[in-house]
Enzyme design. Structure first.
Site, PDB file in Angstrom:
ATOM      1  N   LYS A  24      44.328  37.159  31.406  1.00  0.00           N
ATOM      2  CA  LYS A  24      44.285  37.429  32.935  1.00  0.00           C
ATOM      3  C   LYS A  24      44.830  36.079  33.555  1.00  0.00           C
ATOM      4  CE  LYS A  24      40.868  36.603  35.155  1.00  0.00           C
ATOM      5  NZ  LYS A  24      39.243  36.489  35.907  1.00  0.00           N
ATOM      6  N   GLY A  97      39.744  37.912  41.879  1.00  0.00           N
ATOM      7  CA  GLY A  97      39.961  36.632  42.693  1.00  0.00           C
ATOM      8  C   GLY A  97      41.331  35.907  42.626  1.00  0.00           C
ATOM      9  N   GLU A 319      33.582  29.975  33.456  1.00  0.00           N
ATOM     10  CA  GLU A 319      33.697  31.545  33.173  1.00  0.00           C
ATOM     11  C   GLU A 319      32.983  31.689  31.742  1.00  0.00           C
ATOM     12  OE1 GLU A 319      37.941  31.479  31.201  1.00  0.00           O
ATOM     13  OE2 GLU A 319      37.991  31.762  33.193  1.00  0.00           O
ATOM     14  N   ARG A 391      32.016  39.901  33.059  1.00  0.00           N
ATOM     15  CA  ARG A 391      31.210  39.044  32.130  1.00  0.00           C
ATOM     16  C   ARG A 391      29.705  39.267  31.802  1.00  0.00           C
ATOM     17  NH1 ARG A 391      35.699  36.733  30.427  1.00  0.00           N
ATOM     18  NH2 ARG A 391      37.146  35.883  31.947  1.00  0.00           N
ATOM     19  N   LYS A 416      37.964  45.565  34.310  1.00  0.00           N
ATOM     20  CA  LYS A 416      38.688  44.628  34.843  1.00  0.00           C
ATOM     21  C   LYS A 416      39.521  43.674  34.271  1.00  0.00           C
ATOM     22  CE  LYS A 416      37.181  40.905  38.400  1.00  0.00           C
ATOM     23  NZ  LYS A 416      38.217  39.812  38.055  1.00  0.00           N
TER      24      LYS A 416
END
Length: 433
Positions: A24, A97, A319, A391, A416
């Site tokens: 991503k 984001g 993350e 997540r 996502k």
């Protein structure tokens, strides 16, 4: 109604291989840099997910040509991007984001009015640093104020067809994306841009290294000094690129080997990469894993019989925290995951979410400043929340692998970045072991 997904329970060793979708983070950067060039760029093996679809449509709405040719598989997809003079438009950032932070500088370069909004969860995420930086560079932006009185979505940006650029200071302590957003657009500012970080330590420096690497790959000169980045003006040309697998999305599958003492392989693991997700192998080795790579790019992780507790600074790899926290819940002693206060500004407040969901299944967890302390205890099944955060959804799946009776709310939020996660997880767990 909220969907409920019974997490597969498989406490015996999980053995298998998983091909994870494209990165991503790289996708977003390739999109932006390609959009700023007049020559066509080709992105191969892109990510088919909500975040990348939102970015593609955002660019189209600004007048960028984006042609997405779908093959029989994701690896056969090809995206052609050609930039030009951009115009205003209406942008849906969803919960991405990268869209909500990377697109405003492009809108400031466009001609006309651009409105950017997103999901309800996006409206509480920090936007102040990038908004204030663009204002300092001469952009006119109307912003909503969040509960803290800070600029937030929705935004309206009144583009004048260009920005002079120059030097700007920014507090990026909440997210490195604020710096990346300005650097990525910097080549098209008349004078380029110099960004100085004035806040506390910048989180996720590897993502900034990724941004610099992508710009340089596109022929743009970037100069780096401590807490300062300078992008010289020029026209980027990305050319042709193939997107690496998303190593952060590989982490939950490697975690499956960790919590069951199994063995999981990931093909196409890059020998060298700027993705911070690559650090998951070193972290899991500290927790007892054995990791090896073959000459043809297959990485294999074997989980330990006993998981070692972890005391680690995760500031640059925030993350990965939900995945690491799920594994730490099954460790032989307490773990402390340090310096991750920036997780409060992600899709949800991930620190609070991790604490709440570990507590829900019986694990000891408490937040101490910008750290989280995890004290393993016998776990029990429960209905686990995901907070519309991909997540947190994979975090719950990991917990459920070793603890029976876990039901996950809204597993679909994984779309996502990983639309087929439930099928991929079931395929790994149900494989012949």
């Amino acid at each position: 109604m909220t969907s409920l997904w019974p997490a597969p329970h498989h406490p015996s060793p999980v053995v298998g291989a998983v091909s994870v979708p494209a990165s991503k983070s790289l996708m977003a950067r390739y999109f932006i840099v390609a959009a700023l060039g007049s020559k066509p760029s080709i992105i191969r093996a892109p990510l088919r997910a909500r975040d990348s679809a939102l970015m593609a449509q955002a660019l189209r709405n600004l007048g960028v040509e984006v042609i997405w040719e779908r093959g029989e598989t994701e690896a056969e997809d090809v995206i052609t991007v050609r930039g030009g003079q951009m115009h205003g438009g209406t942008i849906d950032a969803g919960l991405a984001g990268t869209v909500m932070r990377f697109v405003p500088p492009l809108a400031a370069l466009a001609s006309g009015e651009t409105r950017i909004d997103g999901d309800a969860g996006a409206r509480v995420r920090p936007m102040g640093p990038v908004v204030e930086a663009l204002r300092a560079l001469g952009a006119r932006i109307d912003a909503t104020e969040n509960a803290k009185g800070e600029p937030a979505l929705p935004l309206t940006i009144y583009g004048k067809g260009g920005l002079t650029g120059g030097e700007v200071e920014i507090d990026s302590s909440a997210s490195s994306q604020f710096i990346s957003a300005l650097l990525l657009a910097g080549p098209r500012f008349e004078r380029g841009i110099t960004v100085r970080s004035t806040g506390a330590k910048v989180p996720s420096v590897p993502h900034l290294n990724m941004t610099v690497d992508v710009l340089r790959r596109a022929g743009i000169e970037v100069r780096c000094a401590p807490n300062t980045w300078t992008v010289l003006p020029g026209e980027p040309h990305l050319g042709g690129v193939t997107v690496e697998p998303d190593l952060s999305n590989a982490a939950p599958f490697l975690a499956a080997a960790m919590v069951t003492g199994g063995e999981v392989s990931i093909p196409r693991w890059p020998e060298q990469t700027t993705q911070p997700g690559a650090q998951i192998t070193e972290i899991f080795e500290r927790m007892g894993a054995a990791v090896e790579s073959t000459h043809d790019g297959v990485l294999t992780l074997r989980g330990p019989q006993t998981i070692s507790p972890l005391d680690a600074d995760l500031h640059d790899v925030g993350e990965l925290t939900p995945t690491i926290a799920a594994v730490a819940a099954y460790a032989a002693g307490p773990s402390r995951l340090r310096n991750i206060g920036q997780l409060r500004g992600h899709e949800t407040d991930r620190l609070a979410a991790i604490e709440a969901e570990l507590t829900r299944v019986g694990c000891g967890a408490r937040i101490e400043g910008d750290d989280i302390v995890i004290e393993p205890a016998p776990l029990h099944g429960a209905q686990m929340r995901t907070y519309a955060d991909h997540r947190m959804a994979t975090f719950a799946a990991i917990i459920g692998l070793r603890t029976s009776g876990v039901v996950v709310e809204n597993i679909e939020t994984t779309a996502k970045t990983m639309p087929h996660f439930p099928a991929m997880w079931n395929g790994l767990v149900e494989a012949e072991n």
